[in-house]
Design an enzyme around this catalytic site. Structure first.
Site, PDB file in Angstrom:
ATOM      1  N   SER A  95      13.445 -54.936   6.571  1.00  0.00           N
ATOM      2  CA  SER A  95      13.405 -56.359   6.915  1.00  0.00           C
ATOM      3  C   SER A  95      14.576 -56.653   7.841  1.00  0.00           C
ATOM      4  CB  SER A  95      13.540 -57.197   5.646  1.00  0.00           C
ATOM      5  OG  SER A  95      13.714 -58.548   5.967  1.00  0.00           O
ATOM      6  N   TYR A 115      17.646 -59.440  -2.352  1.00  0.00           N
ATOM      7  CA  TYR A 115      16.685 -58.953  -1.343  1.00  0.00           C
ATOM      8  C   TYR A 115      17.441 -58.335  -0.157  1.00  0.00           C
ATOM      9  CZ  TYR A 115      12.769 -58.886   1.934  1.00  0.00           C
ATOM     10  OH  TYR A 115      11.791 -58.493   2.831  1.00  0.00           O
TER      11      TYR A 115
HETATM   12  N1  LIG Z   1       6.402 -61.281   4.668  1.00  0.00           N
HETATM   13  C1  LIG Z   1       7.548 -61.224   5.330  1.00  0.00           C
HETATM   14  O1  LIG Z   1       7.995 -62.209   5.948  1.00  0.00           O
HETATM   15  C2  LIG Z   1       8.354 -59.953   5.332  1.00  0.00           C
HETATM   16  C3  LIG Z   1       9.474 -59.915   6.177  1.00  0.00           C
HETATM   17  C4  LIG Z   1      10.233 -58.750   6.220  1.00  0.00           C
HETATM   18  C5  LIG Z   1       9.876 -57.663   5.462  1.00  0.00           C
HETATM   19  N2  LIG Z   1       8.784 -57.722   4.644  1.00  0.00           N
HETATM   20  C6  LIG Z   1       8.466 -56.541   3.853  1.00  0.00           C
HETATM   21  O2  LIG Z   1       7.130 -56.159   4.071  1.00  0.00           O
HETATM   22  C7  LIG Z   1       6.619 -55.516   2.912  1.00  0.00           C
HETATM   23  C8  LIG Z   1       5.296 -56.143   2.521  1.00  0.00           C
HETATM   24  O3  LIG Z   1       5.549 -57.492   2.195  1.00  0.00           O
HETATM   25  P1  LIG Z   1       4.433 -58.630   2.222  1.00  0.00           P
HETATM   26  O4  LIG Z   1       5.054 -59.813   2.825  1.00  0.00           O
HETATM   27  O5  LIG Z   1       3.174 -58.102   2.760  1.00  0.00           O
HETATM   28  O6  LIG Z   1       4.346 -58.931   0.651  1.00  0.00           O
HETATM   29  P2  LIG Z   1       3.131 -59.048  -0.381  1.00  0.00           P
HETATM   30  O7  LIG Z   1       1.977 -59.726   0.240  1.00  0.00           O
HETATM   31  O8  LIG Z   1       3.730 -59.582  -1.624  1.00  0.00           O
HETATM   32  O9  LIG Z   1       2.738 -57.517  -0.605  1.00  0.00           O
HETATM   33  C9  LIG Z   1       3.591 -56.653  -1.286  1.00  0.00           C
HETATM   34  C10 LIG Z   1       2.861 -55.359  -1.509  1.00  0.00           C
HETATM   35  O10 LIG Z   1       3.752 -54.454  -2.189  1.00  0.00           O
HETATM   36  C11 LIG Z   1       3.114 -53.957  -3.338  1.00  0.00           C
HETATM   37  N3  LIG Z   1       4.076 -53.717  -4.409  1.00  0.00           N
HETATM   38  C12 LIG Z   1       5.087 -54.507  -4.812  1.00  0.00           C
HETATM   39  N4  LIG Z   1       5.731 -53.951  -5.836  1.00  0.00           N
HETATM   40  C13 LIG Z   1       5.105 -52.771  -6.094  1.00  0.00           C
HETATM   41  C14 LIG Z   1       5.285 -51.745  -7.041  1.00  0.00           C
HETATM   42  N5  LIG Z   1       6.258 -51.778  -7.953  1.00  0.00           N
HETATM   43  N6  LIG Z   1       4.441 -50.692  -7.013  1.00  0.00           N
HETATM   44  C15 LIG Z   1       3.452 -50.616  -6.100  1.00  0.00           C
HETATM   45  N7  LIG Z   1       3.230 -51.551  -5.166  1.00  0.00           N
HETATM   46  C16 LIG Z   1       4.048 -52.623  -5.172  1.00  0.00           C
HETATM   47  C17 LIG Z   1       2.098 -55.040  -3.748  1.00  0.00           C
HETATM   48  O11 LIG Z   1       1.037 -54.408  -4.433  1.00  0.00           O
HETATM   49  P3  LIG Z   1       0.611 -54.685  -5.967  1.00  0.00           P
HETATM   50  O12 LIG Z   1       0.932 -56.097  -6.275  1.00  0.00           O
HETATM   51  O13 LIG Z   1      -0.842 -54.331  -5.972  1.00  0.00           O
HETATM   52  O14 LIG Z   1       1.421 -53.698  -6.741  1.00  0.00           O
HETATM   53  C18 LIG Z   1       1.626 -55.536  -2.393  1.00  0.00           C
HETATM   54  O15 LIG Z   1       0.593 -54.731  -1.897  1.00  0.00           O
HETATM   55  C19 LIG Z   1       7.698 -55.644   1.846  1.00  0.00           C
HETATM   56  O16 LIG Z   1       8.453 -54.449   1.787  1.00  0.00           O
HETATM   57  C20 LIG Z   1       8.551 -56.794   2.347  1.00  0.00           C
HETATM   58  O17 LIG Z   1       9.881 -56.741   1.900  1.00  0.00           O
HETATM   59  C21 LIG Z   1       8.013 -58.844   4.555  1.00  0.00           C
END
Ligand SMILES: NC(=O)c1ccc[n+]([C@@H]2O[C@H](COP(=O)([O-])OP(=O)(O)OC[C@H]3O[C@@H](n4cnc5c(N)ncnc54)[C@H](OP(=O)(O)O)[C@@H]3O)[C@@H](O)[C@H]2O)c1
Length: 266
Positions: free
Chosen positions: A144, A157
């Protein structure tokens, strides 16, 4: 175009059940790749598999669990050659400093750092096996840009993503001799269930599909760093380059405003 993505390959994608990972799964399936999809939500994994039966292998796992990942390790081995792993699973838990609890820090670190480190353990033998056959191989770690500036409430985070990025860069140095590339993805704000919970303004917010498109484009160019959206990440990098006392004043003022708004709501 990178040799790696020039024809369909096998890819392990974690966090495929939601948000960026889900959009990435769709984009990679559209390009004809075979995906091993991981997450805890079995229904969402099954839904992905039902969209492209021949192209999807479901590998349900909690990525913080060594036992779950041992099973996934076996699945990945069965599917070799596997040339690309996108470790995207992650969480974001905010700290309420008035009710300080180290549990919040721990949850972020365990999922984002330990979970990713364990996932590397599960896939590295497969990437090495691909290299042994003379095939290109790459590890992608979704971090991130949030840790480039000390945002209030993001102690856990931000610390987890700072640690994760260091881990990835250090791994890049160690794996260079083996010819395994390491890419770090540093998104700004992306509209997903993770950010839908945010109650503060999110400048330059982009869709998960747009994020997935930028990641795929970056991977096709063999980019070691994929950062987006550019205007946001440049702004953060400029803020981060300011003298520390100035950063501290800006961060305290932003955190104060945020906390005041929060109190007004309550
Ligand atoms: N959205 C943003 O603005 C943003 C910005 C910077 C970075 N990111 C990064 O991008 C990545 C995806 O985020 P997102 O925004 O798409 O979030 P999201 O919609 O909440 O998706 C998170 C994903 O991670 C999986 N996950 C979480 N904990 C897990 C665990 N213990 N074991 C297996 N799977 C797990 C969830 O799957 P299950 O619930 O099925 O386990 C889900 O598929 C993350 O690493 C986040 O930090 C996001």
């Amino acid at each position: 175009m990178s040799e790696l993505m020039s024809s369909p390959i096998k890819i392990w994608l974690t966090g495929a059940t939601s948000g960026i990972g889900y959009a990435l799964a769709q984009a990679l399936l559209d390009e004809g790749h075979h995906l091993v999809v991981t997450g805890r939500n079995q229904d969402a994994l099954d839904e992905l598999a039902s969209k492209a039966k021949d192209q999807v292998t479901t590998a349900p796992a909690d990525t913080t669990s060594r036992d779950d990942l041992a099973v996934v390790r076996g699945q990945l081995q069965q599917l070799e050659p596997l040339q690309l792993a996108i470790l995207n699973a992650g969480t974001c838990e905010y700290l309420d400093v008035a009710e300080y609890s180290s549990d919040v820090i721990e949850k972020n670190i365990v999922t984002n750092v330990i979970g990713t480190a364990r996932s590397v353990e599960a896939v590295l033998p497969s990437l090495r096996a691909a290299r042994a056959k003379g095939l290109p191989a790459r590890l992608v770690i979704v971090s991130s840009s949030a840790w480039w500036f000390p945002f209030g409430r993001a102690e856990g985070y931000g610390a987890s993503k700072a640690a994760l990025t260091y881990f990835a860069h250090s791994l890049r140095a160690d794996l260079a001799a083996e010819g395994i590339g390491v890419t770090v993805v540093s998104p700004g704000f992306v509209k997903t269930p993770l950010t839908d919970r945010n109650d503060f303004p999110m400048p330059f917010l982009i869709s998960a599909e747009d994020a997935a498109d930028r990641i795929v484009k970056g991977l096709k160019k063999d980019r070691a760093e994929i950062r987006f959206p550019k205007r946001f990440t440049w702004m953060l990098r400029c803020f981060g380059a300011l003298p520390q006392p100035l950063i501290d004043r800006m961060a305290a003022s932003m955190a104060g405003n945020q906390n005041r708004k929060q109190e007004e709501k309550e």
